[in-house]
Design a protein around this motif. Structure first.
Motif, PDB file in Angstrom:
ATOM      1  N   VAL A   1       0.837  -1.209   0.000  1.00  0.00           N
ATOM      2  CA  VAL A   1       0.000   0.000   0.000  1.00  0.00           C
ATOM      3  C   VAL A   1       0.868   1.254   0.000  1.00  0.00           C
ATOM      4  CG1 VAL A   1      -1.603   1.377   1.422  1.00  0.00           C
ATOM      5  CG2 VAL A   1      -2.028  -1.068   1.090  1.00  0.00           C
ATOM      6  N   SER A   2       1.907   1.287   0.865  1.00  0.00           N
ATOM      7  CA  SER A   2       2.744   2.486   0.943  1.00  0.00           C
ATOM      8  C   SER A   2       3.544   2.680  -0.339  1.00  0.00           C
ATOM      9  CB  SER A   2       3.659   2.438   2.169  1.00  0.00           C
ATOM     10  OG  SER A   2       4.650   1.454   2.044  1.00  0.00           O
ATOM     11  N   SER A   3       4.002   1.600  -0.935  1.00  0.00           N
ATOM     12  CA  SER A   3       4.751   1.678  -2.190  1.00  0.00           C
ATOM     13  C   SER A   3       3.881   2.221  -3.320  1.00  0.00           C
ATOM     14  CB  SER A   3       5.279   0.277  -2.545  1.00  0.00           C
ATOM     15  OG  SER A   3       5.891   0.289  -3.803  1.00  0.00           O
ATOM     16  N   HIS A   4       2.666   1.696  -3.421  1.00  0.00           N
ATOM     17  CA  HIS A   4       1.728   2.159  -4.456  1.00  0.00           C
ATOM     18  C   HIS A   4       1.401   3.646  -4.269  1.00  0.00           C
ATOM     19  CE1 HIS A   4      -1.703   1.822  -7.294  1.00  0.00           C
ATOM     20  NE2 HIS A   4      -2.262   2.699  -6.479  1.00  0.00           N
ATOM     21  N   TYR A   5       1.167   4.031  -3.028  1.00  0.00           N
ATOM     22  CA  TYR A   5       0.789   5.410  -2.706  1.00  0.00           C
ATOM     23  C   TYR A   5       1.916   6.380  -3.061  1.00  0.00           C
ATOM     24  CZ  TYR A   5      -1.726   8.940   0.109  1.00  0.00           C
ATOM     25  OH  TYR A   5      -2.432  10.032   0.540  1.00  0.00           O
ATOM     26  N   ASP A   6       3.134   6.033  -2.652  1.00  0.00           N
ATOM     27  CA  ASP A   6       4.278   6.905  -2.951  1.00  0.00           C
ATOM     28  C   ASP A   6       4.571   6.970  -4.445  1.00  0.00           C
ATOM     29  OD1 ASP A   6       4.751   7.798  -0.400  1.00  0.00           O
ATOM     30  OD2 ASP A   6       6.217   6.258   0.081  1.00  0.00           O
ATOM     31  N   THR A   7       4.348   5.863  -5.138  1.00  0.00           N
ATOM     32  CA  THR A   7       4.549   5.855  -6.595  1.00  0.00           C
ATOM     33  C   THR A   7       3.555   6.806  -7.266  1.00  0.00           C
ATOM     34  OG1 THR A   7       5.389   3.600  -6.558  1.00  0.00           O
ATOM     35  CG2 THR A   7       4.535   4.399  -8.667  1.00  0.00           C
ATOM     36  N   ALA A   8       2.302   6.792  -6.814  1.00  0.00           N
ATOM     37  CA  ALA A   8       1.284   7.693  -7.377  1.00  0.00           C
ATOM     38  C   ALA A   8       1.670   9.156  -7.146  1.00  0.00           C
ATOM     39  CB  ALA A   8      -0.082   7.394  -6.752  1.00  0.00           C
ATOM     40  N   ILE A   9       2.175   9.461  -5.951  1.00  0.00           N
ATOM     41  CA  ILE A   9       2.597  10.828  -5.640  1.00  0.00           C
ATOM     42  C   ILE A   9       3.804  11.217  -6.505  1.00  0.00           C
ATOM     43  CG2 ILE A   9       3.571  12.320  -3.845  1.00  0.00           C
ATOM     44  CD1 ILE A   9       1.917  10.582  -1.814  1.00  0.00           C
ATOM     45  N   HIS A  10       4.757  10.318  -6.615  1.00  0.00           N
ATOM     46  CA  HIS A  10       5.946  10.556  -7.439  1.00  0.00           C
ATOM     47  C   HIS A  10       5.555  10.831  -8.892  1.00  0.00           C
ATOM     48  CE1 HIS A  10       9.299   8.854  -9.976  1.00  0.00           C
ATOM     49  NE2 HIS A  10       9.894   9.829  -9.346  1.00  0.00           N
ATOM     50  N   ASN A  11       4.636  10.028  -9.419  1.00  0.00           N
ATOM     51  CA  ASN A  11       4.197  10.207 -10.809  1.00  0.00           C
ATOM     52  C   ASN A  11       3.535  11.565 -11.014  1.00  0.00           C
ATOM     53  OD1 ASN A  11       5.161   7.687 -11.439  1.00  0.00           O
ATOM     54  ND2 ASN A  11       3.170   6.668 -11.333  1.00  0.00           N
ATOM     55  N   TRP A  12       2.745  11.999 -10.026  1.00  0.00           N
ATOM     56  CA  TRP A  12       2.084  13.310 -10.142  1.00  0.00           C
ATOM     57  C   TRP A  12       3.129  14.432 -10.116  1.00  0.00           C
ATOM     58  CZ3 TRP A  12       1.665  17.563  -6.751  1.00  0.00           C
ATOM     59  CH2 TRP A  12       0.814  18.568  -7.215  1.00  0.00           C
ATOM     60  N   PHE A  13       4.099  14.338  -9.221  1.00  0.00           N
ATOM     61  CA  PHE A  13       5.134  15.356  -9.141  1.00  0.00           C
ATOM     62  C   PHE A  13       5.936  15.452 -10.442  1.00  0.00           C
ATOM     63  CE2 PHE A  13       4.474  15.836  -4.598  1.00  0.00           C
ATOM     64  CZ  PHE A  13       4.962  17.099  -4.342  1.00  0.00           C
ATOM     65  N   GLU A  14       6.159  14.315 -11.070  1.00  0.00           N
ATOM     66  CA  GLU A  14       6.928  14.329 -12.327  1.00  0.00           C
ATOM     67  C   GLU A  14       6.179  15.071 -13.431  1.00  0.00           C
ATOM     68  OE1 GLU A  14       8.535  10.405 -13.461  1.00  0.00           O
ATOM     69  OE2 GLU A  14      10.394  11.368 -12.790  1.00  0.00           O
ATOM     70  N   LYS A  15       4.851  14.997 -13.379  1.00  0.00           N
ATOM     71  CA  LYS A  15       4.033  15.628 -14.438  1.00  0.00           C
ATOM     72  C   LYS A  15       3.601  17.038 -14.074  1.00  0.00           C
ATOM     73  CE  LYS A  15       2.153  11.125 -15.677  1.00  0.00           C
ATOM     74  NZ  LYS A  15       1.090  10.193 -15.333  1.00  0.00           N
ATOM     75  N   ALA A  16       3.585  17.357 -12.781  1.00  0.00           N
ATOM     76  CA  ALA A  16       3.037  18.641 -12.326  1.00  0.00           C
ATOM     77  C   ALA A  16       3.917  19.813 -12.756  1.00  0.00           C
ATOM     78  CB  ALA A  16       2.900  18.629 -10.817  1.00  0.00           C
TER      79      ALA A  16
END
Length: 198
Positions: free
Chosen positions: A183-198
């Motif tokens: 769960v924590s890995s998936h959550y951090d990956t989603a945040i990381h992906n958003w930051f890369e695109k933001a």
């Protein structure tokens, strides 16, 4: 059996309350004490169960607009303390740290907030800090603590409780810890992906 642990105190800190009532009913029936904050505490009390405020344990209110609620040594000490470590037990007694045997978390809905077209400011506020820290702490100390890292696992714990009462085996706790790091890995990956695109 040393690897079988009794659940006496549960810290409950969830965003989604749906599906929680059946699990809370079983825990209450087993005599488990509840510890919580804010909306979750109100939800638990609304079901008719006693619930101690985290603020009563920490002696700090929820601060910074709710950004800091559970992040405190008395909470994390209660989760991370090694029950078979004499030094840890001595420090728990010295600093009046309560043992927390079960942590139930459901994180802020970061991905849903992004998908809903929210502003960058709203998205940033949906980055869960306390919840993800509770998940990691509970999972790290799976030898002593049960971690329920999302509402998807409410039923998993309920099945264990129905079979064994308020006791878990090391295999149960390790299985849930494995899910927790997923769960924590998936959550951090989603945040990381958003930051890369933001």
């Amino acid at each position: 059996m040393a690897e079988s642990k009794e659940i006496k105190t549960a810290l409950v800190s969830v965003f989604h309350k749906d599906g929680l009532d059946e699990l809370l009913a079983k825990l209450n029936q087993e005599g488990v004490k509840f510890l919580s904050t804010g909306g979750t505490q109100s939800f638990i009390e609304g079901l008719g169960y006693a619930c101690q405020k985290v603020e009563e344990v920490t002696t700090y209110p929820s601060i910074l607009g709710g950004r800091v609620k559970t992040l405190h040594p008395k909470v994390f000490g209660g989760i991370l303390a090694r029950r078979d470590n004499e030094g840890d037990r001595e420090q728990m007694a010295e600093y009046d740290i309560p043992a927390i045997d079960l942590v139930i978390v459901d994180l802020y809905p970061f991905e849903q907030t992004v998908a809903g077209g929210a502003s960058a400011e709203e998205i940033i506020e949906k980055i869960d800090i306390g919840g993800i820290s509770l998940i990691r702490a509970g999972a790290k100390n799976f030898k002593d603590v049960v971690i329920v890292p999302s509402k998807a696992e409410y039923g998993v714990l309920l099945d264990i409780l129905n079979k064994k009462g308020a006791r878990t085996d090391i295999e149960d706790r390790k299985m849930l810890a494995t899910r927790a790091f997923g769960v924590s890995s998936h959550y951090d990956t989603a945040i990381h992906n958003w930051f890369e695109k933001a």
